[in-house]
Design an enzyme around this catalytic site. Structure first.
Site, PDB file in Angstrom:
ATOM      1  N   ASN A 132     -27.943 111.385 -50.165  1.00 51.83           N
ATOM      2  CA  ASN A 132     -28.909 111.864 -49.188  1.00 51.83           C
ATOM      3  C   ASN A 132     -28.197 112.255 -47.902  1.00 51.83           C
ATOM      4  O   ASN A 132     -27.156 111.691 -47.539  1.00 51.83           O
ATOM      5  CB  ASN A 132     -30.030 110.843 -48.934  1.00 51.83           C
ATOM      6  N   GLU A 172     -29.319 113.082 -44.020  1.00 56.09           N
ATOM      7  CA  GLU A 172     -30.385 113.114 -43.020  1.00 56.09           C
ATOM      8  C   GLU A 172     -30.057 114.078 -41.893  1.00 56.09           C
ATOM      9  O   GLU A 172     -28.916 114.503 -41.714  1.00 56.09           O
ATOM     10  CB  GLU A 172     -30.611 111.705 -42.455  1.00 56.09           C
ATOM     11  N   CYS A 174     -32.622 114.915 -50.024  1.00 57.15           N
ATOM     12  CA  CYS A 174     -32.479 113.733 -50.865  1.00 57.15           C
ATOM     13  C   CYS A 174     -31.279 113.864 -51.795  1.00 57.15           C
ATOM     14  O   CYS A 174     -30.835 114.967 -52.120  1.00 57.15           O
ATOM     15  CB  CYS A 174     -33.741 113.528 -51.701  1.00 57.15           C
ATOM     16  N   GLU A 230     -31.136 113.319 -54.987  1.00 58.81           N
ATOM     17  CA  GLU A 230     -31.484 113.968 -56.241  1.00 58.81           C
ATOM     18  C   GLU A 230     -31.447 115.487 -56.112  1.00 58.81           C
ATOM     19  O   GLU A 230     -30.900 116.195 -56.951  1.00 58.81           O
ATOM     20  CB  GLU A 230     -32.887 113.549 -56.708  1.00 58.81           C
ATOM     21  N   CYS A 238     -38.713 110.807 -54.619  1.00 59.58           N
ATOM     22  CA  CYS A 238     -39.889 111.193 -53.842  1.00 59.58           C
ATOM     23  C   CYS A 238     -40.635 112.307 -54.575  1.00 59.58           C
ATOM     24  O   CYS A 238     -40.147 112.861 -55.565  1.00 59.58           O
ATOM     25  CB  CYS A 238     -39.482 111.643 -52.440  1.00 59.58           C
ATOM     26  N   CYS A 243     -38.685 115.662 -54.846  1.00 57.14           N
ATOM     27  CA  CYS A 243     -37.636 115.612 -55.875  1.00 57.14           C
ATOM     28  C   CYS A 243     -38.235 115.672 -57.277  1.00 57.14           C
ATOM     29  O   CYS A 243     -37.690 116.332 -58.169  1.00 57.14           O
ATOM     30  CB  CYS A 243     -36.789 114.359 -55.710  1.00 57.14           C
TER      31      CYS A 243
END
Length: 148
Positions: free
Chosen positions: A45, A47, A56, A58, A93, A96
């Site tokens: 990830n 940010e 993310c 993924e 999430c 994703c």
């Protein structure tokens, strides 16, 4: 799926925690995506202070794979936790899950959630995204005609 494949993906996903950029949440996530040809694409990830541009783990793995021409996937392993400590499962999430739906067969693609080599659960994408909307929904036939 073989135990060897599972362990290989858990290890690769866990190694990605070291690269996670999570200065705001301190919630580090790593992912390892297995393509049908056997190649593994990893991600962490990333940010951003504005939050919206964050990505993310993924999606990082998927975007790396797709940007290199890969379109067929078998499974993904996801690990994560506060400070990179793997204390509970880290499911993908909704965004994703939707990206997975774009490239994967919901009844065949597997998602491994792990906290260690011997502590993991495996789900089908269809289990985590019931009634998902994907490319097949846009190809003629089915759907509402718009008539009342």
């Amino acid at each position: 799926m073989s135990e060897e494949k599972i362990r290989r993906l858990i290890q690769a996903a866990t190694e990605q925690l070291a690269f996670a950029y999570a200065p705001y949440s301190d919630f580090k996530v790593g992912a390892a995506l297995l393509a049908k040809d056997g190649r593994v694409y990893t991600g962490c990830n990333i940010e951003n202070a504005a939050y919206g541009p964050s990505n993310c783990a993924e999606r990082t793995a998927f975007f790396k794979a797709v940007s290199e021409g890969q379109r067929e996937f078998e499974m993904i392993c996801i690990v994560g936790g506060k400070g990179g400590r793997l204390t509970s499962y880290t499911p993908p999430c909704g965004v994703c899950r939707q990206v997975m739906m774009e490239f994967c067969d919901p009844n065949g693609f597997e998602i491994i959630l792990a906290t260690g080599m011997d502590d993991y659960e495996i789900y089908k994408l269809a289990d985590l995204l019931p009634m998902g909307f994907g490319p097949g929904d846009l190809k003629g036939g089915g759907g509402d005609s718009g008539e009342i």
